[in-house]
Write a protein that holds these residues in place. Sequence first.
Motif, PDB file in Angstrom:
ATOM      1  N   GLY A  88      15.451   1.894  -3.965  1.00 34.40           N
ATOM      2  CA  GLY A  88      14.157   2.031  -4.626  1.00 34.40           C
ATOM      3  C   GLY A  88      14.198   1.631  -6.084  1.00 34.40           C
ATOM      4  N   THR A 128      14.779  -2.059  -6.486  1.00 35.78           N
ATOM      5  CA  THR A 128      13.524  -2.784  -6.248  1.00 35.78           C
ATOM      6  C   THR A 128      12.679  -2.838  -7.506  1.00 35.78           C
ATOM      7  N   SER A 179      12.601  -3.753  -0.922  1.00 35.32           N
ATOM      8  CA  SER A 179      11.633  -2.784  -0.419  1.00 35.32           C
ATOM      9  C   SER A 179      11.826  -2.547   1.072  1.00 35.32           C
ATOM     10  N   HIS A 230      12.782   1.055   3.071  1.00 35.20           N
ATOM     11  CA  HIS A 230      12.004   1.674   4.134  1.00 35.20           C
ATOM     12  C   HIS A 230      12.813   1.916   5.400  1.00 35.20           C
ATOM     13  N   HIS A 287       6.016  -0.733  10.135  1.00 34.84           N
ATOM     14  CA  HIS A 287       6.806  -1.478   9.156  1.00 34.84           C
ATOM     15  C   HIS A 287       6.954  -2.937   9.578  1.00 34.84           C
ATOM     16  N   SER A 321       0.347  -4.623   0.691  1.00 36.76           N
ATOM     17  CA  SER A 321       1.009  -3.687  -0.221  1.00 36.76           C
ATOM     18  C   SER A 321       0.574  -2.259   0.052  1.00 36.76           C
ATOM     19  N   SER A 338       2.408  -0.999   3.035  1.00 38.04           N
ATOM     20  CA  SER A 338       3.791  -0.648   2.684  1.00 38.04           C
ATOM     21  C   SER A 338       3.857   0.667   1.924  1.00 38.04           C
ATOM     22  N   MET A 339       2.841   0.950   1.105  1.00 33.06           N
ATOM     23  CA  MET A 339       2.794   2.201   0.346  1.00 33.06           C
ATOM     24  C   MET A 339       2.458   3.402   1.224  1.00 33.06           C
ATOM     25  N   THR A 386       8.086   7.452  -1.605  1.00 32.53           N
ATOM     26  CA  THR A 386       6.749   6.857  -1.509  1.00 32.53           C
ATOM     27  C   THR A 386       6.158   6.599  -2.896  1.00 32.53           C
ATOM     28  N   THR A 434       7.699   3.410  -4.066  1.00 39.98           N
ATOM     29  CA  THR A 434       7.059   2.295  -3.372  1.00 39.98           C
ATOM     30  C   THR A 434       5.720   1.949  -4.006  1.00 39.98           C
ATOM     31  N   GLN A 493       4.985  -1.762  -5.723  1.00 42.83           N
ATOM     32  CA  GLN A 493       3.970  -2.570  -5.051  1.00 42.83           C
ATOM     33  C   GLN A 493       2.751  -2.789  -5.948  1.00 42.83           C
TER      34      GLN A 493
END
Length: 521
Positions: free
Chosen positions: A302, A305, A318, A322, A348, A392, A395-396, A432, A435, A439
Amino acid sequence: MNPPDFRLLTLLVVPLVAILCIIIGRFPARPTALLAAALNLVISVGLLCIYPATQGGYAYVMDYQWVNLQGLPPIHFHLGVDGISLPLVFLTGIVTLAAIAISPGNVRRSSEYYCYLLLMSLGAMGAFTSLDLFFFFIFHDFALIATFLLIGIWGAQNRQFASFQVTIYLMAGSLVLLTGLVALVMALPPSARTFDIVALQTYIIGDANNPAHPLSTSAQGPIFLLLLVGFGILVGLFPFHSWAPPGYASAPPAAAMLHAGILKKFAIYGMIRIAIPLLHDGFETWQSLILVLLIGNFLYAGFVTLAQKELPTMIGFSSIMHMGYLFLGVACWNTIGVTGAVVLMVAHGLSAALLFGLSGEITHRSGENRFAELGGLAQRAPLLAVLFSFASMASMGVPGLANFAGELMVFFGSFSAKPTLILFAAIAVYGTVLTAIFQLRAIKNVFYGAMPARYQPQPAAVTAGREEIVAAPGMTDVSSFAEHAPYVLLILASLVIGFMPFLLIHVVEPSVTLLPFISTK
């Protein structure tokens, strides 16, 4: 004995026939690949709709004894799906269609290119439908070979290094996995040795008509560790993750969509189908190690990223992050956690395919992938900005999109499992937040940041006292139906699952409850 069902075989025959048609040169590559992918998606959706979900268990079973030599465990061409594998078959179908649809028709050596994409899809379909360890492994390796070639031949900068690194890592993971699978079979008495997954489960775990013959705890520990390391390398479990981000950054967008969206789920599926049920004592022995490694996926990946300065590598890290949620759901080994992990695998796969495909669009259309050289794209490509924002948000884990349902179930499964998992669930919740940060930062920098000077309108000349402005060279939007339809298809699938997750949970949960040693808490 029920007659063999050839419907799953059709999912393997369709891409194989398409590959042969392209090879003989009588059919154009891209339309043939598109037709095959669309047909497989229709078949997979049909099988998903008519699957007898309430009873769970395997359906569409075909079992053909392929090899039965003295001294060698019998090998069966055994196909079948349940509520765990069938959603992954659907995922393979929809991502394959989107990946082929976004690929250019004028790519060099197009026949080979589309054959390798179809081979990746064929390998994934075979791995998810195989109920024999031999074909389970072989199909996945066929897909890996196609991945290496796609990166090495059609990749971006540093493609040779990236292809070499991916080859070394994933082949090493495959060898460790193969060692663990062979060790599992050879640990049984000679009369019980088989590669058939159903027969192995019947012998080791037993059922109403057969007593259980579990391996000793001392034997299970080393074998489970081999499977954990092998699957961990293939999925990018920390610290075996370093191959993935540069590999995805160098891969053609379609190859990144297929590998990140589909093939990485092979390892999680293998843990659910093989490693934990057949070696449950070994799983309990090494569960603490799994949970410790998850911290690396959540926190290390994380924060790395957050530090990325290029869009493709940010999406690659990312994706690695996940994978921690999937392993956490599996580590719970309760109904809600494992069901959430399966739902999240599909979710995902959709969001990762979206992000890698759109990243490729941005790089191709702008000629840049560095955040410092991107900015203001929302003015020049508004539809691309909307699509990337949806990807995005998925993904979040924004509510209304598929990832939210899967992540929420994983969290509930973690909090309802052993008290020791509460800490790791809390770390996952913090993930999260990370993320959302990277993002949202990507959306801001790429689409709403300051436009680089070379893209800003420049005064050209003064004519009759009036300064003429010449527009800067810009980028085109994904304006035509053919350009944006593949991404809209993936977004619609994510929205349907996000707003109506019960459609997928209804298929998955009954089969999860049939898993050995699964907790209903």
